[in-house]
Motif scaffolding. Sequence first.
Motif, PDB file in Angstrom:
ATOM      1  N   PRO A   1       9.508   1.595  -0.974  1.00 45.00           N
ATOM      2  CA  PRO A   1       8.944   2.726  -2.034  1.00 45.00           C
ATOM      3  C   PRO A   1      10.043   3.516  -2.952  1.00 45.00           C
ATOM      4  N   ASP A   2      11.501   3.574  -2.158  1.00 47.47           N
ATOM      5  CA  ASP A   2      12.295   4.107  -2.869  1.00 47.47           C
ATOM      6  C   ASP A   2      12.412   3.330  -4.206  1.00 47.47           C
ATOM      7  N   SER A   3      12.757   1.721  -3.731  1.00 42.34           N
ATOM      8  CA  SER A   3      13.381   1.425  -4.994  1.00 42.34           C
ATOM      9  C   SER A   3      12.350   1.035  -6.026  1.00 42.34           C
ATOM     10  N   ALA A   4      10.749   1.249  -5.808  1.00 43.34           N
ATOM     11  CA  ALA A   4      10.092   1.484  -6.897  1.00 43.34           C
ATOM     12  C   ALA A   4       9.700   2.573  -7.510  1.00 43.34           C
TER      13      ALA A   4
ATOM     14  N   ARG B   1       1.861   6.684  -7.092  1.00 39.28           N
ATOM     15  CA  ARG B   1       1.002   7.694  -7.080  1.00 39.28           C
ATOM     16  C   ARG B   1       1.764   8.924  -7.028  1.00 39.28           C
ATOM     17  N   GLU B   2       2.156   9.394  -6.038  1.00 44.39           N
ATOM     18  CA  GLU B   2       2.645  11.058  -5.505  1.00 44.39           C
ATOM     19  C   GLU B   2       3.800  11.438  -6.456  1.00 44.39           C
ATOM     20  N   HIS B   3       4.991  10.413  -7.896  1.00 43.36           N
ATOM     21  CA  HIS B   3       5.840  10.532  -7.651  1.00 43.36           C
ATOM     22  C   HIS B   3       5.519  10.660  -9.032  1.00 43.36           C
ATOM     23  N   LEU B   4       4.082  10.185  -9.855  1.00 41.07           N
ATOM     24  CA  LEU B   4       4.154   9.884 -11.378  1.00 41.07           C
ATOM     25  C   LEU B   4       2.924  10.704 -11.755  1.00 41.07           C
ATOM     26  N   GLY B   5       2.155  11.188 -10.758  1.00 40.97           N
ATOM     27  CA  GLY B   5       1.713  11.828 -10.822  1.00 40.97           C
ATOM     28  C   GLY B   5       0.052  11.135 -11.884  1.00 40.97           C
ATOM     29  N   VAL B   6       0.253  10.006 -11.757  1.00 40.78           N
ATOM     30  CA  VAL B   6      -0.973   9.173 -12.077  1.00 40.78           C
ATOM     31  C   VAL B   6      -1.917   8.833 -11.290  1.00 40.78           C
ATOM     32  N   GLY B   7      -3.294   8.231 -10.728  1.00 40.39           N
ATOM     33  CA  GLY B   7      -4.580   7.654 -10.568  1.00 40.39           C
ATOM     34  C   GLY B   7      -3.766   6.234 -11.113  1.00 40.39           C
ATOM     35  N   ASP B   8      -4.806   5.148  -9.962  1.00 43.04           N
ATOM     36  CA  ASP B   8      -5.172   4.093 -11.358  1.00 43.04           C
ATOM     37  C   ASP B   8      -5.370   3.785 -12.530  1.00 43.04           C
TER      38      ASP B   8
ATOM     39  N   ASP C   1       0.794  -1.120   0.321  1.00 40.23           N
ATOM     40  CA  ASP C   1       0.219  -0.194  -0.021  1.00 40.23           C
ATOM     41  C   ASP C   1       0.309   1.041  -0.013  1.00 40.23           C
ATOM     42  N   ALA C   2       1.856   1.292   0.861  1.00 43.80           N
ATOM     43  CA  ALA C   2       2.857   2.204   0.663  1.00 43.80           C
ATOM     44  C   ALA C   2       3.683   2.391  -0.193  1.00 43.80           C
ATOM     45  N   ILE C   3       3.853   1.727  -1.234  1.00 43.90           N
ATOM     46  CA  ILE C   3       4.859   1.587  -2.313  1.00 43.90           C
ATOM     47  C   ILE C   3       3.729   2.475  -3.775  1.00 43.90           C
ATOM     48  N   TYR C   4       2.084   2.072  -3.452  1.00 45.66           N
ATOM     49  CA  TYR C   4       1.220   2.232  -5.043  1.00 45.66           C
ATOM     50  C   TYR C   4       1.120   3.622  -3.865  1.00 45.66           C
ATOM     51  N   ALA C   5       0.943   3.800  -2.623  1.00 41.13           N
ATOM     52  CA  ALA C   5       0.388   5.462  -2.409  1.00 41.13           C
ATOM     53  C   ALA C   5       2.266   6.491  -3.228  1.00 41.13           C
ATOM     54  N   SER C   6       2.848   5.579  -2.694  1.00 41.65           N
ATOM     55  CA  SER C   6       4.503   6.737  -3.206  1.00 41.65           C
ATOM     56  C   SER C   6       4.380   6.315  -4.826  1.00 41.65           C
TER      57      SER C   6
ATOM     58  N   GLU D   1      -3.589   5.009 -14.795  1.00 37.55           N
ATOM     59  CA  GLU D   1      -4.072   6.164 -15.494  1.00 37.55           C
ATOM     60  C   GLU D   1      -2.346   6.302 -16.314  1.00 37.55           C
ATOM     61  N   THR D   2      -1.416   6.924 -17.419  1.00 37.96           N
ATOM     62  CA  THR D   2      -0.530   6.567 -17.865  1.00 37.96           C
ATOM     63  C   THR D   2       0.687   7.984 -18.030  1.00 37.96           C
ATOM     64  N   THR D   3       1.820   7.877 -17.665  1.00 36.84           N
ATOM     65  CA  THR D   3       2.530   9.582 -17.816  1.00 36.84           C
ATOM     66  C   THR D   3       2.431  10.240 -19.116  1.00 36.84           C
ATOM     67  N   GLU D   4       2.391  11.366 -18.643  1.00 33.82           N
ATOM     68  CA  GLU D   4       2.422  12.071 -19.733  1.00 33.82           C
ATOM     69  C   GLU D   4       3.144  11.567 -21.139  1.00 33.82           C
ATOM     70  N   ASP D   5       4.270  11.258 -20.567  1.00 39.27           N
ATOM     71  CA  ASP D   5       5.713  10.763 -21.668  1.00 39.27           C
ATOM     72  C   ASP D   5       5.440   9.465 -22.944  1.00 39.27           C
ATOM     73  N   GLY D   6       3.766   8.715 -21.542  1.00 41.93           N
ATOM     74  CA  GLY D   6       3.307   7.365 -22.658  1.00 41.93           C
ATOM     75  C   GLY D   6       4.314   6.098 -21.650  1.00 41.93           C
ATOM     76  N   LYS D   7       5.277   6.375 -21.066  1.00 40.00           N
ATOM     77  CA  LYS D   7       6.428   5.352 -20.338  1.00 40.00           C
ATOM     78  C   LYS D   7       5.097   4.089 -19.493  1.00 40.00           C
ATOM     79  N   VAL D   8       4.839   5.213 -18.671  1.00 38.87           N
ATOM     80  CA  VAL D   8       4.401   4.201 -17.607  1.00 38.87           C
ATOM     81  C   VAL D   8       2.581   4.059 -16.876  1.00 38.87           C
ATOM     82  N   THR D   9       1.916   2.730 -17.374  1.00 45.33           N
ATOM     83  CA  THR D   9       0.911   3.275 -16.514  1.00 45.33           C
ATOM     84  C   THR D   9       0.906   2.124 -15.660  1.00 45.33           C
ATOM     85  N   LEU D  10       0.231   2.590 -13.993  1.00 41.52           N
ATOM     86  CA  LEU D  10       0.326   2.379 -13.279  1.00 41.52           C
ATOM     87  C   LEU D  10      -1.766   1.471 -11.927  1.00 41.52           C
TER      88      LEU D  10
END
Length: 244
Positions: free
Chosen positions: A161-164, A116-123, A109-114, A125-134
């Motif tokens: 959270p750090d390694s993720a 979401r905040e780090h990438l600025g996306v929700g469940d 849960d802590a990794i997922y929350a971290s 959703e995909t980052t603006e560069d099209g690289k990562v969907t979380l």
Amino acid sequence: MTSVEMGIPEMPAPDYPAEVRERLEADAKEIIARYPDSRSALLPMLHLVQSEEGHVTRTGQRFCAELLELTTAEVNAVATFYSMYRRKASGDYQVGVCTNTLCAVMGGDAIYASLREHLGVGDGETTEDGKVTLEHVECNAACDFAPVVMVNWEFFDNQTPDSARALVDDLRAGREVAPTRGAPLCTFKETARVLAGFPDERAGAVEASGSAGHASLAGLRMAKGESAPGIVAPRGAATDEEGK
């Protein structure tokens, strides 16, 4: 307001360009030939069209329906039932954080929350560069490596959270990333083609394999009559043997 919101049916999906359809038809015929009943080929066919566009489009569903002599409604019912088929454009790397019970309490849960905040996306959703969907995912059957993150269905075990965060940063930067176990990482489209049943032609990919951890294999070893695993006790607690 769109035509769908107004209750007006969408027009039939467009077909693939001629050269794309010709290539996909050759692959589809190979898939269909594996099964005595052609409709049994629908699941790998959906992976095939997903490997073309990164998700199952209306065009992809039309293609499957035509070749398998199904209705688009039948194809859509299957495509929307299974979570491995994406319904909208997604990233090159599907990053799934296990939030089932054990992984969650171990830090999932802590990794997922971290992330979401780090990438600025929700469940989903995909980052603006099209690289990562979380996304958060259910059990990956790797509880002895909890908490687990999967990227395009490859394992990244014992995460924090750090390694993720470092993992997704490397993916977005195009740096080489190696799973904890299993085949070398590839893009989501490449993964979809493998799931469609076509060989992974990358060097070393087939030979690479994952394995279960110590806790997963303990019961098997005992069933075979091998020595029982050591006693697991809280730190600082004496075992029965020590108390004698």
